[in-house]
Design a protein around this motif. Structure first.
Motif, PDB file in Angstrom:
ATOM      1  N   GLU A   1       0.839  -1.192   0.000  1.00  0.00           N
ATOM      2  CA  GLU A   1       0.000   0.000   0.000  1.00  0.00           C
ATOM      3  C   GLU A   1       0.874   1.242   0.000  1.00  0.00           C
ATOM      4  O   GLU A   1       1.889   1.311   0.705  1.00  0.00           O
ATOM      5  CB  GLU A   1      -0.927   0.014   1.221  1.00  0.00           C
ATOM      6  CG  GLU A   1      -1.957  -1.108   1.229  1.00  0.00           C
ATOM      7  CD  GLU A   1      -2.888  -1.023   2.433  1.00  0.00           C
ATOM      8  OE1 GLU A   1      -2.667  -0.153   3.302  1.00  0.00           O
ATOM      9  OE2 GLU A   1      -3.831  -1.827   2.493  1.00  0.00           O
ATOM     10  N   GLY A   2       0.469   2.193  -0.796  1.00  0.00           N
ATOM     11  CA  GLY A   2       1.229   3.432  -0.858  1.00  0.00           C
ATOM     12  C   GLY A   2       0.391   4.582  -1.374  1.00  0.00           C
ATOM     13  O   GLY A   2      -0.566   4.378  -2.133  1.00  0.00           O
TER      14      GLY A   2
ATOM     15  N   GLU B   1       3.535   8.210   1.741  1.00  0.00           N
ATOM     16  CA  GLU B   1       3.204   7.316   2.853  1.00  0.00           C
ATOM     17  C   GLU B   1       3.073   5.928   2.256  1.00  0.00           C
ATOM     18  O   GLU B   1       2.216   5.696   1.393  1.00  0.00           O
ATOM     19  CB  GLU B   1       1.905   7.755   3.521  1.00  0.00           C
ATOM     20  CG  GLU B   1       1.960   9.167   4.112  1.00  0.00           C
ATOM     21  CD  GLU B   1       0.601   9.634   4.602  1.00  0.00           C
ATOM     22  OE1 GLU B   1      -0.385   8.908   4.381  1.00  0.00           O
ATOM     23  OE2 GLU B   1       0.536  10.733   5.179  1.00  0.00           O
ATOM     24  N   ALA B   2       3.908   4.976   2.697  1.00  0.00           N
ATOM     25  CA  ALA B   2       3.916   3.679   2.034  1.00  0.00           C
ATOM     26  C   ALA B   2       4.547   2.614   2.908  1.00  0.00           C
ATOM     27  O   ALA B   2       5.154   2.906   3.952  1.00  0.00           O
ATOM     28  CB  ALA B   2       4.674   3.769   0.707  1.00  0.00           C
ATOM     29  N   ASP B   3       4.423   1.386   2.448  1.00  0.00           N
ATOM     30  CA  ASP B   3       5.045   0.257   3.127  1.00  0.00           C
ATOM     31  C   ASP B   3       6.537   0.233   2.816  1.00  0.00           C
ATOM     32  O   ASP B   3       7.037   0.973   1.951  1.00  0.00           O
ATOM     33  CB  ASP B   3       4.381  -1.049   2.676  1.00  0.00           C
ATOM     34  CG  ASP B   3       2.961  -1.191   3.226  1.00  0.00           C
ATOM     35  OD1 ASP B   3       2.700  -0.664   4.327  1.00  0.00           O
ATOM     36  OD2 ASP B   3       2.122  -1.810   2.541  1.00  0.00           O
TER      37      ASP B   3
ATOM     38  N   GLU C   1      10.592  -0.103   7.110  1.00  0.00           N
ATOM     39  CA  GLU C   1       9.254  -0.292   7.668  1.00  0.00           C
ATOM     40  C   GLU C   1       8.333   0.755   7.055  1.00  0.00           C
ATOM     41  O   GLU C   1       8.769   1.618   6.301  1.00  0.00           O
ATOM     42  CB  GLU C   1       9.303  -0.126   9.194  1.00  0.00           C
ATOM     43  CG  GLU C   1       9.834   1.236   9.617  1.00  0.00           C
ATOM     44  CD  GLU C   1      10.107   1.331  11.105  1.00  0.00           C
ATOM     45  OE1 GLU C   1       9.807   0.374  11.831  1.00  0.00           O
ATOM     46  OE2 GLU C   1      10.623   2.380  11.529  1.00  0.00           O
ATOM     47  N   ARG C   2       7.056   0.648   7.366  1.00  0.00           N
ATOM     48  CA  ARG C   2       6.124   1.648   6.848  1.00  0.00           C
ATOM     49  C   ARG C   2       6.587   3.030   7.302  1.00  0.00           C
ATOM     50  O   ARG C   2       7.035   3.209   8.434  1.00  0.00           O
ATOM     51  CB  ARG C   2       4.693   1.361   7.317  1.00  0.00           C
ATOM     52  CG  ARG C   2       3.685   2.294   6.661  1.00  0.00           C
ATOM     53  CD  ARG C   2       2.254   1.822   6.780  1.00  0.00           C
ATOM     54  NE  ARG C   2       1.353   2.756   6.121  1.00  0.00           N
ATOM     55  CZ  ARG C   2       1.079   2.760   4.828  1.00  0.00           C
ATOM     56  NH1 ARG C   2       1.628   1.843   4.046  1.00  0.00           N
ATOM     57  NH2 ARG C   2       0.260   3.651   4.291  1.00  0.00           N
TER      58      ARG C   2
END
Length: 328
Positions: A41-42, A58-60, A126-127
């Motif tokens: 997910e991003g 914002e992402a994994d 990490e995220r």
């Protein structure tokens, strides 16, 4: 208008390719490797502020790399990605930045600087959440050798000049304000000026103690005041705005200076007026012209504060100039 790209509605099998394109459009063409298995997910959001491009990611977990092959494929577009410098603010998670033979661990709240014109990589284990402010190299106006001494390094966002820059960028990049082009241009110029100052601070001996940073800022404020004495609008508010700090913080900086900012402005203006009024009668301009030249819009107010400071009216001071000792 913000450009938002998200994997939310993209089939899982197509997400890596979609994400690579999204990151490339937002920052620069690069390789993207997703770190862990499972659904990725991003979300990336890009906005413009004058000649700046502000991107929030914002992402994994992932690793992004801009290689020599990417640079070789760069084209001479109106503003090619190879001609930009990026200041990154890590707002969640950590990152490892590699550029120019240096490796830097960037923690939450820290800043980093990298040049899109040379290979670099960013590893997010990490995220994470990352905000990137991309600016044209021509706007920064920093020598190549100086810039290379700053890229590939982490800059703490909790003390010194790094804290000043981080505290300014955090709210600005969280929600880029809608504003007229002229205002956007001034904001962008302010950001670039702060980044150039950061580079200068770093090459002069890494991050100096917070107290020294405060002293340096006081010197910059005093210099700004001296260069803008002729502006009738010069005030604590305009001085604070020019240095991207609050009026309250400006007053706190001057608590140990023995003079308030307002009083300093008035003193420096009076000194300039007194100096001109001491000139020989042949070349001296009218008193009213001298007052207006140095920011005193009200002649009566000028006469009152001049007499309070020098014990004579401006005209008396001029007439007695041959007997007066220059003000120290």
């Amino acid at each position: 208008m913000a450009l938002v790209m998200t994997t939310a509605s993209v089939p899982e099998s197509e997400r890596p390719a979609y994400w690579r394109e999204a990151v490339g459009r937002a920052l620069a063409p690069m390789a993207v490797t997703v770190r862990h298995g499972g659904p990725f997910e991003g979300r990336v959001c890009t906005e413009r502020l004058g000649h700046l491009r502000i991107t929030t990611i914002e992402a994994d977990a992932q690793r992004v790399s801009r290689t020599a092959a990417h640079l070789a494929g760069a084209t001479a577009a109106p503003a090619p990605a190879a001609d930009h410098v990026v200041v990154g603010l890590q707002t969640a998670g950590t990152a490892t930045l590699l550029q120019d033979g240096r490796r830097a661990l960037v923690e939450e709240g820290d800043l980093m600087v990298y040049d899109t014109g040379r290979p670099y990589s960013l590893d997010f284990p990490e995220r994470f959440a990352h905000r990137a402010v991309r600016m044209p190299r021509w706007a920064l106006g920093v020598a190549e050798e100086d810039l290379r001494r700053v890229t590939g390094t982490a800059i703490t966002g909790t003390e010194g000049f790094g804290a000043l820059l981080a505290n300014f960028l955090a709210p600005l990049t969280a929600s880029v304000p809608p504003c007229a082009p002229a205002v956007a241009g001034r904001l962008a110029a302010g950001v670039v000026d702060l980044v150039a100052t950061l580079v200068d601070e770093r090459i002069r001996g890494d991050v100096t103690p917070a107290a020294s940073q405060g002293e340096h800022l006081v010197l910059r404020v005093r210099d700004h005041i001296d260069r803008h004495l002729a502006d009738p609008g010069l005030s604590p508010g305009s001085v604070a705005a020019a240095h991207h700090i609050s009026v309250r913080y400006l007053h706190r900086l001057f608590e140990g200076e023995g003079v308030t900012v307002s009083r300093l402005i008035q003193q420096r203006r009076l000194e300039r007026c007194a100096r001109e009024l001491r000139r020989a009668a042949v070349s001296a301009p009218p008193v009213s012209a001298v007052a207006q030249r140095w920011g005193f819009a009200n002649p009566a107010h000028f006469s009152r504060v001049f007499r309070a400071a020098y014990g004579l009216s401006p005209r008396e001071w001029r007439e007695a100039r041959d007997e007066l000792v220059p003000a120290g």
